[in-house]
Design a protein around this motif. Structure first.
Motif, short mmCIF file in Angstrom:
data_model
loop_
_atom_site.label_atom_id
_atom_site.label_comp_id
_atom_site.label_asym_id
_atom_site.label_seq_id
_atom_site.Cartn_x
_atom_site.Cartn_y
_atom_site.Cartn_z
N GLU A 129 31.27 -125.54 18.65
CA GLU A 129 32.02 -126.31 19.64
C GLU A 129 31.32 -127.63 19.98
O GLU A 129 31.98 -128.66 20.16
N GLU A 130 30.01 -127.64 20.08
CA GLU A 130 29.30 -128.86 20.46
C GLU A 130 29.22 -129.89 19.34
O GLU A 130 28.98 -131.07 19.60
N ALA A 304 23.50 -131.20 16.01
CA ALA A 304 23.55 -131.75 17.36
C ALA A 304 22.72 -133.03 17.47
O ALA A 304 23.05 -133.92 18.26
N ARG A 310 27.07 -139.18 24.02
CA ARG A 310 28.34 -138.52 24.36
C ARG A 310 28.86 -139.19 25.62
O ARG A 310 28.26 -139.08 26.69
#
Length: 335
Positions: A129-130, A304, A310
């Motif tokens: 998800e990240e 990541a 972000r």
């Protein structure tokens, strides 16, 4: 930023709650007015082709379920269709009448709710998800590596060393797929500071920042994935592969910049060493599935590390201003 109507349902559509969109050079070109096409009869285009969302509604009998993580495919086949599109190879459209979400005549995924045809959505592992927003650029390099392998198999092909030129998201993901293939992987980029050297080292690859002729002449790579679009890098790579080397060009060069090239020497090199140079862009459904598999096998912490900024949706315009140290910038849609 603007409010838009709820996305209209079509037969077989998924309704998706947007989680994130990635921002790349194409988005910045569209935002600055140098590229892109609005839908017919409109003067605005919703951006966002690097998508990630969570299914809110799925049609009965489909392969999708509520809460599945999904990515929307970017390109749609042309309406004729050409022979390539008719065979599912719409990334290789022959007449240019394809459309693309967030780029060419179709609104993109840069909204808090969007719809996508079930046939043009791909699920991704829940634990991603990240980082699942990296799916679309991974499809680009999945296709590039597929092209390399297909070309290599015209004869004996057992590459050992790969050089990736450019340590942006596409280059780093190309390096990830190279490592997954067991190749001695090298990445060339001009920066010496910031996160890129460490990201490459964490992958188990080797980082270089000298000029292309020096690095490639020393390495003599069997495969080059070129992700800069810089003319000197392109021709330096072509001139310095091993015998029977393959150069795959994924970076788009700006028009109008002139470069003096010894065309005879380039031709001689390519012919006498059975070299190959191929361009590769976009991806079809097969490449999306290949990318999903590659991301599922990758180290999530390493992935990541590619997302260096972000930006919340209320500050979305900030994502279009490049900052030192940026690798991949993502807009969070789910605040």
């Amino acid at each position: 930023m603007d409010d838009v109507d709820e996305p209209q349902a079509g037969p077989g559509d998924l309704l998706v709650d947007g989680l994130a969109v990635g921002v790349c050079g194409t988005d910045r070109e569209i935002a600055s007015g140098h590229y892109g096409w609005a839908p017919p009869g409109r003067d605005t285009l919703v951006l966002g082709h690097e998508s990630l969302g969570r299914v809110a509604e799925a049609p009965p009998g489909s392969a999708f379920h509520v809460n599945d993580l999904v990515v929307g495919v970017v390109r749609r086949p042309d309406p004729v269709p050409c022979r390539a599109c008719a065979h599912g190879e719409f990334d290789m459209c022959r007449n240019g009448r394809y459309t693309e979400r967030g780029i060419k005549e179709l609104d993109g995924y840069g909204a808090q709710r969007w719809r996508v045809e079930a046939d043009y959505a791909v699920t991704i592992d829940a634990h991603l998800e990240e980082v699942g927003v990296l799916m679309e650029p991974t499809t680009v390099v999945a296709k590039a590596w597929e092209q390399v392998w297909r070309i290599g198999q015209r004869a004996y092909f057992e590459p050992e060393r790969a050089l990736i030129t450019g340590a942006g998201p596409v280059g780093l993901l190309a390096a990830m797929l190279s490592v997954q293939r067991g190749l001695d992987t090298h990445v060339l980029d001009r920066v010496t500071e910031g996160p890129k050297p460490g990201i490459v080292a964490a992958l188990g690859a080797t980082y270089h920042h000298d000029d292309i002729d020096t690095v490639a002449a020393r390495l003599q790579p069997d495969v080059v994935i070129e992700a800069t679009g810089a003319g000197p890098v392109v021709f330096g790579a072509i001139a310095n592969t091993s015998t029977y080397g393959i150069v795959c060009l994924t970076g788009v060069s700006p028009a109008g910049r002139r470069l003096s090239v010894d065309a005879g020497a380039v031709n001689r090199e390519v012919v006498l060493e059975n070299d190959a140079v191929v361009g590769s862009v976009n991806a079809n459904l097969r490449h999306y599935r290949q990318a999903a598999d590659a991301l599922a096998k990758a180290d999530r912490d390493w992935l990541a590390g590619l997302i260096t900024r972000r930006v919340p949706i209320h500050r979305a315009p900030d994502a279009f201003d490049a900052q030192p140290g940026d690798v991949k910038v993502v807009i969070a849609l789910d605040e």
